[in-house]
Design a protein around this motif. Sequence first.
Motif, short mmCIF file in Angstrom:
data_model
loop_
_atom_site.label_atom_id
_atom_site.label_comp_id
_atom_site.label_asym_id
_atom_site.label_seq_id
_atom_site.Cartn_x
_atom_site.Cartn_y
_atom_site.Cartn_z
N VAL A 1 -54.10 -59.55 50.47
CA VAL A 1 -54.82 -60.46 51.30
C VAL A 1 -54.12 -61.81 51.13
O VAL A 1 -54.05 -62.51 52.13
CB VAL A 1 -56.35 -60.55 50.92
CG1 VAL A 1 -57.02 -61.68 51.73
CG2 VAL A 1 -57.16 -59.27 51.21
N ARG A 2 -53.79 -62.26 49.84
CA ARG A 2 -53.00 -63.61 49.85
C ARG A 2 -51.71 -63.56 50.27
O ARG A 2 -51.33 -64.39 51.17
CB ARG A 2 -53.17 -63.89 48.16
CG ARG A 2 -54.33 -64.46 47.81
CD ARG A 2 -53.92 -65.13 46.39
NE ARG A 2 -55.06 -64.93 45.61
CZ ARG A 2 -55.16 -64.27 44.33
NH1 ARG A 2 -54.25 -63.62 43.91
NH2 ARG A 2 -56.36 -64.27 43.61
N GLN A 3 -50.92 -62.26 50.29
CA GLN A 3 -49.67 -62.16 50.76
C GLN A 3 -49.96 -62.04 52.45
O GLN A 3 -48.83 -62.94 53.13
CB GLN A 3 -49.10 -60.95 50.40
CG GLN A 3 -48.60 -60.82 48.90
CD GLN A 3 -48.02 -59.66 48.39
OE1 GLN A 3 -47.97 -58.60 49.22
NE2 GLN A 3 -47.81 -59.23 47.22
N LEU A 4 -50.81 -61.78 52.95
CA LEU A 4 -50.84 -61.50 54.50
C LEU A 4 -51.30 -62.98 54.75
O LEU A 4 -50.96 -63.44 56.13
CB LEU A 4 -52.04 -60.84 54.93
CG LEU A 4 -52.57 -60.85 56.26
CD1 LEU A 4 -51.11 -60.15 57.15
CD2 LEU A 4 -53.71 -59.71 56.63
N ASN B 1 -53.57 -76.09 60.42
CA ASN B 1 -53.31 -75.77 58.81
C ASN B 1 -54.22 -76.24 57.79
O ASN B 1 -53.98 -76.63 56.80
CB ASN B 1 -51.87 -76.67 58.47
CG ASN B 1 -51.20 -75.94 57.33
OD1 ASN B 1 -51.14 -75.00 57.08
ND2 ASN B 1 -50.46 -76.99 56.84
N ARG B 2 -55.57 -75.96 58.38
CA ARG B 2 -56.69 -76.17 57.54
C ARG B 2 -57.52 -74.76 56.87
O ARG B 2 -58.04 -74.82 55.98
CB ARG B 2 -57.95 -76.78 58.47
CG ARG B 2 -57.50 -78.04 58.82
CD ARG B 2 -57.16 -79.06 57.77
NE ARG B 2 -58.42 -79.62 57.15
CZ ARG B 2 -58.74 -80.14 56.00
NH1 ARG B 2 -57.34 -80.49 55.23
NH2 ARG B 2 -59.55 -80.57 55.45
N HIS B 3 -56.91 -73.72 57.40
CA HIS B 3 -57.62 -72.59 56.97
C HIS B 3 -56.53 -71.41 56.86
O HIS B 3 -55.80 -71.23 57.65
CB HIS B 3 -58.90 -72.17 57.63
CG HIS B 3 -59.98 -72.95 57.27
ND1 HIS B 3 -60.92 -72.57 56.08
CD2 HIS B 3 -60.76 -73.66 58.02
CE1 HIS B 3 -61.39 -73.61 56.18
NE2 HIS B 3 -61.78 -74.12 57.22
N TYR B 4 -56.90 -70.47 55.92
CA TYR B 4 -55.91 -69.09 56.14
C TYR B 4 -56.90 -68.11 56.92
O TYR B 4 -57.91 -68.31 57.30
CB TYR B 4 -55.70 -68.54 54.60
CG TYR B 4 -54.84 -69.52 53.74
CD1 TYR B 4 -53.56 -69.47 53.90
CD2 TYR B 4 -55.70 -70.29 52.77
CE1 TYR B 4 -52.93 -70.20 53.14
CE2 TYR B 4 -54.74 -71.09 52.04
CZ TYR B 4 -53.44 -71.08 52.00
OH TYR B 4 -52.68 -71.76 51.15
N LEU B 5 -56.02 -66.99 57.27
CA LEU B 5 -56.67 -66.03 57.98
C LEU B 5 -57.84 -65.30 57.31
O LEU B 5 -58.85 -65.35 57.88
CB LEU B 5 -55.61 -64.91 58.38
CG LEU B 5 -56.18 -63.55 58.97
CD1 LEU B 5 -56.48 -64.05 60.44
CD2 LEU B 5 -54.98 -62.69 59.08
N SER B 6 -57.83 -64.98 56.04
CA SER B 6 -58.91 -64.42 55.41
C SER B 6 -60.00 -65.49 55.49
O SER B 6 -61.18 -65.23 55.35
CB SER B 6 -58.75 -64.23 53.99
OG SER B 6 -58.22 -65.07 53.28
N ASP B 7 -60.01 -66.75 55.44
CA ASP B 7 -60.97 -67.86 55.53
C ASP B 7 -61.82 -67.76 57.01
O ASP B 7 -63.01 -67.64 56.82
CB ASP B 7 -60.52 -69.39 55.37
CG ASP B 7 -59.80 -69.55 54.37
OD1 ASP B 7 -59.92 -68.75 53.19
OD2 ASP B 7 -58.98 -70.49 54.16
#
Length: 197
Positions: free
Chosen positions: A14-17, A154-160
């Motif tokens: 998940v982190r890599q994605l 640039n405030r969140h990642y996809l999983s967020d």
Amino acid sequence: MRVLLLLLALLDPVRQLDAVVAARVRELARAQETSGSAWPGVMRAATSWGRPVVVMGGLAVVVTAEVAGGRGWALARLAATSLAGTNLLVEGGKRAVNRTRPDGESKRSNSSFPSSHAANGFTLAWVLTSRWRRGWPAFYALASLVAFSRMYLNRHYLSDVVVGALLGVVVAWAAARWLRARARSEAPNARADPADA
């Protein structure tokens, strides 16, 4: 201990994605900023729609129109219950996970995971769809735009944003079920509220 190791092993992909998607979205945003595209402005506007004051102000207008139209307080109860539950879980999650934002901000009370903008947007999309079913494409498109804007800026990642969106929908669904069960137990012969779905 095995459960913790398994969880950590599952989180690594998940982190890599997240890192790959964040890099691609940042490339897209930079290219659009330098080309003079309108999208950076659209994304900033979409993010502003997810701010609590805008969400609550818009919701107040909708609820006032519903009450003035004689439809009662069902939508207001559902929205208030759903948003309260969603925000309690989001704020608890932020403090528990304490994830640094993609732009480097590291503040426990405002951490990256999960996205409150996505959670609130999808909560409201579910609530509004329960009242105006034909509007679901617009409601969910707007919620998706708000969620994507958080990655774009640039405030969140996809999983967020994915977890925030899922959390919003699940809490709204659970709130509707709880309110419906409560109404039935208080007045077994009363008709169900139209906002309960």
